[in-house]
Structures are given as C-alpha cells and as structure tokens.
Design a protein around this motif. Structure first.
Motif, PDB file in Angstrom:
ATOM      1  N   TYR A   1       0.836  -1.205   0.000  1.00  8.82           N
ATOM      2  CA  TYR A   1       0.000   0.000   0.000  1.00  8.82           C
ATOM      3  C   TYR A   1       0.868   1.251   0.000  1.00  8.82           C
ATOM      4  CZ  TYR A   1      -4.055  -2.839   1.234  1.00  8.82           C
ATOM      5  OH  TYR A   1      -5.074  -3.756   1.225  1.00  8.82           O
ATOM      6  N   VAL A   2       0.383   2.280  -0.703  1.00 13.83           N
ATOM      7  CA  VAL A   2       1.045   3.587  -0.701  1.00 13.83           C
ATOM      8  C   VAL A   2       0.172   4.541   0.101  1.00 13.83           C
ATOM      9  CG1 VAL A   2       2.081   5.361  -2.139  1.00 13.83           C
ATOM     10  CG2 VAL A   2       1.708   3.108  -3.066  1.00 13.83           C
ATOM     11  N   GLU A   3       0.811   5.368   0.923  1.00 15.16           N
ATOM     12  CA  GLU A   3       0.048   6.358   1.673  1.00 15.16           C
ATOM     13  C   GLU A   3      -0.224   7.561   0.776  1.00 15.16           C
ATOM     14  OE1 GLU A   3       2.469   7.090   5.033  1.00 15.16           O
ATOM     15  OE2 GLU A   3       1.918   5.217   6.039  1.00 15.16           O
ATOM     16  N   THR A   4      -1.499   7.886   0.579  1.00 14.16           N
ATOM     17  CA  THR A   4      -1.886   9.062  -0.192  1.00 14.16           C
ATOM     18  C   THR A   4      -2.638   9.998   0.745  1.00 14.16           C
ATOM     19  OG1 THR A   4      -4.054   8.190  -0.802  1.00 14.16           O
ATOM     20  CG2 THR A   4      -2.206   7.594  -2.234  1.00 14.16           C
ATOM     21  N   PRO A   5      -2.868  11.257   0.311  1.00 13.52           N
ATOM     22  CA  PRO A   5      -3.649  12.170   1.163  1.00 13.52           C
ATOM     23  C   PRO A   5      -5.051  11.639   1.467  1.00 13.52           C
ATOM     24  CG  PRO A   5      -2.568  13.378  -0.597  1.00 13.52           C
ATOM     25  CD  PRO A   5      -2.321  11.936  -0.868  1.00 13.52           C
ATOM     26  N   ARG A   6      -5.540  10.724   0.604  1.00 14.44           N
ATOM     27  CA  ARG A   6      -6.880  10.172   0.814  1.00 14.44           C
ATOM     28  C   ARG A   6      -6.838   8.834   1.551  1.00 14.44           C
ATOM     29  NH1 ARG A   6      -9.166  10.049  -5.124  1.00 14.44           N
ATOM     30  NH2 ARG A   6      -7.198   8.917  -5.299  1.00 14.44           N
TER      31      ARG A   6
ATOM     32  N   TYR B   1       8.204   1.767  -3.567  1.00 15.42           N
ATOM     33  CA  TYR B   1       7.161   2.776  -3.357  1.00 15.42           C
ATOM     34  C   TYR B   1       6.280   2.556  -2.125  1.00 15.42           C
ATOM     35  CZ  TYR B   1       8.290   3.984  -8.181  1.00 15.42           C
ATOM     36  OH  TYR B   1       8.948   4.348  -9.322  1.00 15.42           O
ATOM     37  N   CYS B   2       6.135   1.330  -1.668  1.00 12.67           N
ATOM     38  CA  CYS B   2       5.115   1.057  -0.641  1.00 12.67           C
ATOM     39  C   CYS B   2       5.580   1.454   0.761  1.00 12.67           C
ATOM     40  CB  CYS B   2       4.734  -0.417  -0.648  1.00 12.67           C
ATOM     41  SG  CYS B   2       3.915  -0.870  -2.166  1.00 12.67           S
TER      42      CYS B   2
ATOM     43  N   LEU C   1      -1.084  -0.613  -4.136  1.00 11.34           N
ATOM     44  CA  LEU C   1      -0.245  -0.373  -5.311  1.00 11.34           C
ATOM     45  C   LEU C   1      -0.042  -1.657  -6.094  1.00 11.34           C
ATOM     46  CD1 LEU C   1       1.817   1.675  -6.737  1.00 11.34           C
ATOM     47  CD2 LEU C   1       3.554   0.454  -5.475  1.00 11.34           C
TER      48      LEU C   1
ATOM     49  N   ARG D   1      -3.634   3.373  -0.530  1.00  7.17           N
ATOM     50  CA  ARG D   1      -4.057   2.876  -1.833  1.00  7.17           C
ATOM     51  C   ARG D   1      -3.234   1.644  -2.154  1.00  7.17           C
ATOM     52  NH1 ARG D   1      -2.713   3.266  -7.322  1.00  7.17           N
ATOM     53  NH2 ARG D   1      -0.817   4.449  -6.988  1.00  7.17           N
TER      54      ARG D   1
END
Length: 204
Positions: A49-54, A114-115, A59, A57
């Motif tokens: 998972y990637v941390e997004t402002p929402r 990326y995660c 990946l 997510r």
C-alpha cells in the motif's frame, strides 16, 4: 499481529478476581469461556500500500506460485461446475520466471521502492477443522517493524509456509478478539432482536 481461528465450543473456568473496591475482590468466580481452534494459516501473497492524502491505496499485490485448492475455492461461487482456472496463468508465469531467476521480481522491486505498508495475504486451513466447509477464509494481515524492503523479503520468504498461532501470539498475552457470527438468514423479530413473546395467559 493477527490470526484467524474457529470457535470449537465453550466451557467454564474458575478464577480469582482482582478488582479493588468490588465485593468480589480476592474471591473466586466461575466464568464462561469460548474455546477456539486455530489450525496453522498459510501465507499465499502480499499487498503493498502507498500512503496518499486520501488514505492508503493498494499499489501492487504478489501471489505465491502455488495456491491450495481450499484457497482457490474462495474465488468461486460454484467450484464443482467451474473450470477451476483461477491463477493457472499466473502459476505458469511464476514457473517460467523461476527458471530464469526470481519470479515476479519487477512487482517485488516496485513494492520495495514505493510502498509504505505491507500486508500478508493469508488463508486458513479450513479442512483441518471439522466443519464440513471446504472454502478457506482469506485475510490481509499487516507486517510491522523494519524497512519496507525487509518486510517484503520477510513475506516472500514465508510464501506457501504454515504459520502457527504460537508464532504470532505468546501464552498469557492479552489480545483483542473480533467475532464473525454464523448467519441466520431471514428471521423473525424474536430471534433477530430478542424481544420476548407474550405470555400464554396474557390475553383471551
């Protein structure tokens, strides 16, 4: 961090109460306890998972080269009349890649790069519980501690391996329990909400 188990039944224990100020303090009480059966779980993949402002997510996800039949049954409504083709192409790709070197290297590198959050995809071995059910339950269990690369290597090392309860929890450890009930379908108000029926002599 987590484990799935099945309720086997109930019994009772007698224990000392340590509750200063209570009438029961330092006395013995009998309590009802549930007994859980926890056959070893199998790790069959991971999700990065990637941390997004929402929020998080997903990946990428990587599955192991061989999934057991009880795990694949979860992807089908009617297993017996299906062609049972789930993950056959993925397994072929995995087999071809493992001849050349490490399988799914691109996805694994992508996850390392990326995660932020890595969760293992685990399934129960429902055949080892005498339930008559053959379809395994699948869950994502988060892996904590260390760098992302270390987490990914840790999971990939555990692919297709059994994880026992003793590997996750130690004895006398305090843990939280979440229960999932066996459904009761469409039911009336008495069963559903526990309201009481009228007494026989209350009306004529």
């Amino acid at each position: 961090t987590a484990f799935m188990s099945y309720k086997a039944g109930m019994t009772h224990i007698v224990r000392d109460v340590d509750r200063p100020g209570s009438k029961l303090h330092k006395k013995e009480i009998a309590e009802a306890v549930s007994i859980l059966e926890a056959p070893p779980m199998v790790i069959v993949g991971f999700v990065g998972y990637v941390e997004t402002p929402r929020g998080l997510r997903a990946l990428t996800s990587v599955w192991a080269g061989h999934l057991s039949e009880e795990c694949k049954r979860r992807f089908y409504k009617a297993w017996h009349k299906s062609k049972q083709k789930a993950y056959t192409k993925y397994q072929k790709r995995w087999a071809d890649a493992s001849k050349d070197g490490s399988p799914m290297a691109a996805e694994i590198d992508r996850a390392k790069k990326y995660c932020q959050v890595i969760r293992a995809i685990c399934h129960t071995q429902v055949g080892k519980v005498k339930l008559g059910q053959k379809k395994a339950h699948i869950k994502e269990i988060q892996i904590n501690g260390g760098t992302t690369a270390a987490k990914v290597d840790f999971v990939t090392g555990l692919f297709e391996q059994e994880v026992k309860v003793a590997d996750v929890f130690s004895q006398d450890e305090m843990i939280d329990v979440i229960g999932v009930t066996k459904g009761h379908g469409f039911n009336g108000v008495v069963t559903r909400w526990g309201v009481t029926r009228l007494v026989r002599k209350s009306h004529r």
